[in-house]
Write a protein that holds these residues in place. Structure first.
Motif, PDB file in Angstrom:
ATOM      1  N   TYR A  13       6.080   6.583  -0.649  1.00 21.21           N
ATOM      2  CA  TYR A  13       5.478   6.734   0.676  1.00 21.21           C
ATOM      3  C   TYR A  13       4.642   5.494   0.979  1.00 21.21           C
ATOM      4  O   TYR A  13       3.896   5.012   0.112  1.00 21.21           O
ATOM      5  CB  TYR A  13       4.595   7.986   0.719  1.00 21.21           C
ATOM      6  CG  TYR A  13       4.048   8.262   2.096  1.00 21.21           C
ATOM      7  CD1 TYR A  13       4.862   8.809   3.084  1.00 21.21           C
ATOM      8  CD2 TYR A  13       2.729   7.950   2.405  1.00 21.21           C
ATOM      9  CE1 TYR A  13       4.373   9.037   4.359  1.00 21.21           C
ATOM     10  CE2 TYR A  13       2.229   8.185   3.678  1.00 21.21           C
ATOM     11  CZ  TYR A  13       3.060   8.734   4.653  1.00 21.21           C
ATOM     12  OH  TYR A  13       2.572   8.964   5.913  1.00 21.21           O
ATOM     13  N   CYS A  14       4.814   4.973   2.200  1.00 26.22           N
ATOM     14  CA  CYS A  14       4.052   3.799   2.620  1.00 26.22           C
ATOM     15  C   CYS A  14       2.867   4.255   3.464  1.00 26.22           C
ATOM     16  O   CYS A  14       3.053   4.894   4.502  1.00 26.22           O
ATOM     17  CB  CYS A  14       4.942   2.841   3.421  1.00 26.22           C
ATOM     18  SG  CYS A  14       3.990   1.446   4.070  1.00 26.22           S
ATOM     19  N   HIS A  15       1.643   3.899   3.006  1.00 28.65           N
ATOM     20  CA  HIS A  15       0.440   4.304   3.740  1.00 28.65           C
ATOM     21  C   HIS A  15       0.197   3.417   4.957  1.00 28.65           C
ATOM     22  O   HIS A  15      -0.542   3.806   5.858  1.00 28.65           O
ATOM     23  CB  HIS A  15      -0.776   4.269   2.814  1.00 28.65           C
ATOM     24  CG  HIS A  15      -0.630   5.203   1.644  1.00 28.65           C
ATOM     25  ND1 HIS A  15      -0.754   6.564   1.762  1.00 28.65           N
ATOM     26  CD2 HIS A  15      -0.312   4.970   0.351  1.00 28.65           C
ATOM     27  CE1 HIS A  15      -0.543   7.124   0.589  1.00 28.65           C
ATOM     28  NE2 HIS A  15      -0.264   6.176  -0.287  1.00 28.65           N
ATOM     29  N   SER A  16       0.796   2.215   4.978  1.00 26.59           N
ATOM     30  CA  SER A  16       0.584   1.310   6.113  1.00 26.59           C
ATOM     31  C   SER A  16       1.389   1.743   7.324  1.00 26.59           C
ATOM     32  O   SER A  16       0.857   1.841   8.425  1.00 26.59           O
ATOM     33  CB  SER A  16       0.946  -0.128   5.727  1.00 26.59           C
ATOM     34  OG  SER A  16       0.087  -0.566   4.709  1.00 26.59           O
ATOM     35  N   GLN A  44       6.094   9.067  -4.913  1.00 28.22           N
ATOM     36  CA  GLN A  44       5.954  10.521  -4.794  1.00 28.22           C
ATOM     37  C   GLN A  44       6.631  11.217  -5.961  1.00 28.22           C
ATOM     38  O   GLN A  44       6.146  12.220  -6.466  1.00 28.22           O
ATOM     39  CB  GLN A  44       6.593  11.023  -3.497  1.00 28.22           C
ATOM     40  CG  GLN A  44       6.083  10.357  -2.235  1.00 28.22           C
ATOM     41  CD  GLN A  44       4.687  10.805  -1.866  1.00 28.22           C
ATOM     42  OE1 GLN A  44       3.717  10.319  -2.441  1.00 28.22           O
ATOM     43  NE2 GLN A  44       4.590  11.724  -0.955  1.00 28.22           N
ATOM     44  N   GLN A  63       3.213   4.602   7.316  1.00 29.72           N
ATOM     45  CA  GLN A  63       3.324   6.066   7.227  1.00 29.72           C
ATOM     46  C   GLN A  63       4.773   6.528   7.244  1.00 29.72           C
ATOM     47  O   GLN A  63       5.160   7.428   7.984  1.00 29.72           O
ATOM     48  CB  GLN A  63       2.514   6.718   8.347  1.00 29.72           C
ATOM     49  CG  GLN A  63       1.054   6.365   8.232  1.00 29.72           C
ATOM     50  CD  GLN A  63       0.198   7.001   9.289  1.00 29.72           C
ATOM     51  OE1 GLN A  63       0.687   7.565  10.260  1.00 29.72           O
ATOM     52  NE2 GLN A  63      -1.095   6.949   9.092  1.00 29.72           N
ATOM     53  N   ASN A  66       0.845  -1.185   0.000  1.00 32.00           N
ATOM     54  CA  ASN A  66       0.000   0.000   0.000  1.00 32.00           C
ATOM     55  C   ASN A  66       0.895   1.255   0.000  1.00 32.00           C
ATOM     56  O   ASN A  66       0.962   1.998   0.965  1.00 32.00           O
ATOM     57  CB  ASN A  66      -0.921  -0.041   1.236  1.00 32.00           C
ATOM     58  CG  ASN A  66      -1.911   1.110   1.228  1.00 32.00           C
ATOM     59  OD1 ASN A  66      -2.107   1.775   0.200  1.00 32.00           O
ATOM     60  ND2 ASN A  66      -2.525   1.369   2.375  1.00 32.00           N
ATOM     61  N   THR A  67       1.597   1.444  -1.135  1.00 34.02           N
ATOM     62  CA  THR A  67       2.570   2.541  -1.239  1.00 34.02           C
ATOM     63  C   THR A  67       2.305   3.340  -2.507  1.00 34.02           C
ATOM     64  O   THR A  67       1.683   2.842  -3.442  1.00 34.02           O
ATOM     65  CB  THR A  67       4.015   1.997  -1.313  1.00 34.02           C
ATOM     66  OG1 THR A  67       4.170   1.260  -2.525  1.00 34.02           O
ATOM     67  CG2 THR A  67       4.344   1.101  -0.119  1.00 34.02           C
ATOM     68  N   THR A  68       2.752   4.582  -2.532  1.00 30.42           N
ATOM     69  CA  THR A  68       2.669   5.360  -3.771  1.00 30.42           C
ATOM     70  C   THR A  68       4.031   6.001  -4.066  1.00 30.42           C
ATOM     71  O   THR A  68       4.779   6.344  -3.146  1.00 30.42           O
ATOM     72  CB  THR A  68       1.634   6.504  -3.703  1.00 30.42           C
ATOM     73  OG1 THR A  68       1.677   7.072  -2.404  1.00 30.42           O
ATOM     74  CG2 THR A  68       0.248   6.042  -4.019  1.00 30.42           C
TER      75      THR A  68
END
Lengths: 162, 253
Positions: free
Chosen positions: A147-150, A134, A152, A130-132
């Protein structure tokens, strides 16, 4: 004792990428040839990760210095594009070291980098997908910012390059 | 290689290297000024790549075509001897113009290196096979922004369209032919500017369509750069770029 080409390869494992100081130039995959000529001169051929890489000169000086410690008459470092670098040239051990240092290793590719490969990167800290991405451009030419949303956490990927 | 082929390859290498050097310098002018931190870093990275490409090409000129060393060729030539196109000489303008120039130029550059990867002039083919991988990141970056801003607000769309109107005639100048075009084609060194331009038009169109932008009608190419005729903006850039080198050519740091 005479120096062999095998000794030179081993010595090169002590020469680190100045920007990732646990990753050797051998594991990085930038060494494309080692040869001892009849006059006992060591020839090391290397190829840049990126043509504009400013670490190239540092690496080539470090290689000369380290190989000179062996019993060779001289050391010549050649920069060549004959065998171009691509990110598949990073060794398995090199990938492990990148991961340990908090970098996502580059995914293997088949000659073309697709956008979805760049957006599906496992976080090196928690392994979440769950990353995007940047930005495809990071602190050095060979790294992108994610950036890792899990967990953060911002992290860097060593970029896949075809 | 016969003398005409030698001259043909020299012209090709020089114009490509000069484009990369000058656009690299222009892109670097965004350092510290980028609209976001990521874009600041993106333009700095692209600038660094361009300087790497220029160095690789000047090195071929030095090692295979008998030119002076790369620093001398880059910093000591008079303006008249530069072969860059006018597009790369233009000041950075607003971010809209710089992005549009980046998109139009790098799409052509990516296609050029793709074509040169099979060049019969092996030193150039080797460098092209390396550089084409790096440029994928440039075109990816450009395409994302052209589409986002083209489909953004009324203002962003209007500004990107006006940047396209301004940059397009200049971009057509990338494809100005040298007098050795046929030698390059016959020797299998490069398929030529006309072939490149056709591929370029086919490649930019779908991105512009997705962005809702339109090529301006009746644009005339801005030629001259490849023959050594430049805009008023090149000389000041050269003065600034070579200031340190000219002060002390033997300085090391």
């Amino acid at each position: 004792m005479t120096t062999t080409e095998h000794d030179i390869w081993q010595a090169l494992e002590d020469v680190m990428d100045p920007e990732i100081p646990r990753l050797s130039v051998v594991d990085l995959g930038v060494i494309t040839g080692v040869r001892l000529d009849d006059n006992n001169v060591a020839h090391v051929t290397m190829t840049p990760t990126f043509s504009g890489c400013p670490a190239l000169h540092v690496m080539s000086d470090d290689i000369r210095e380290r190989v000179k410690m062996l019993s060779v008459a001289d050391v010549v470092v050649h920069v060549s594009y004959e065998i171009p670098w691509n990110s598949n040239r990073i060794s398995e051990r090199g990938r492990g070291i990148l991961h340990e240092m908090g970098f996502a290793p580059p995914p293997k590719h088949d000659g073309y980098i697709k956008l979805d490969v760049l957006s599906d990167v496992a976080c090196p800290f928690c392994n979440s997908h769950n990353t995007t991405m940047q930005s495809p451009f990071g602190p050095t030419l060979c790294r992108s910012i994610h950036y890792c949303h899990s967990c953060q956490q911002a992290f860097e990927q060593f970029k896949p390059v075809a | 290689m016969n003398p005409a082929q030698q001259q043909a390859i020299q012209e090709l290498l020089l114009k490509m290297a000069d484009d990369a050097l000058i656009l690299g310098h222009r892109n670097s002018e965004w350092v510290g000024l980028g609209p976001t931190l990521e874009e600041d870093i993106a333009f700095a990275s692209i600038a660094q790549d361009k300087l790497g490409h220029a160095l690789a090409l000047y090195t071929i000129l030095h090692e295979h075509v008998g030119a002076a060393d790369p620093d001398t060729v880059a910093f000591m030539r008079s303006e008249k001897l530069f072969k860059c196109c006018h597009l790369v000489e233009m000041p950075i303008g607003g971010y809209d113009f710089s992005l549009m120039r980046h998109f139009l130029f790098d799409t052509a550059d990516a296609l050029r290196y793709e074509m040169l990867a099979t060049s019969m002039f092996e030193p150039l083919a080797q460098v092209a096979r390396k550089i084409r991988g790096e440029i994928q990141y440039h075109t990816m970056h450009a395409n994302i922004w052209i589409k986002q801003l083209g489909r953004g607000t009324e203002e962003s769309k209007a500004r990107m369209q006006s940047a396209l109107n301004e940059a397009y005639p200049l971009a057509l100048g990338i494809f100005e032919q040298s007098s050795f075009e046929q030698e390059l084609i016959d020797a299998g060194f490069f398929a030529g500017e006309q072939a490149l331009k056709e591929r370029w038009l086919k490649t930019i169109q779908p991105v512009l369509d997705a962005a809702g932008l339109h090529l301006p009608d009746g644009s005339q190419p801005v030629f001259g750069g490849r023959m050594g005729y430049h805009t008023e903006y090149l000389q000041p850039l050269l003065d600034e770029m070579s200031e340190v080198f000219a002060t002390d050519p033997t300085a090391e740091w």
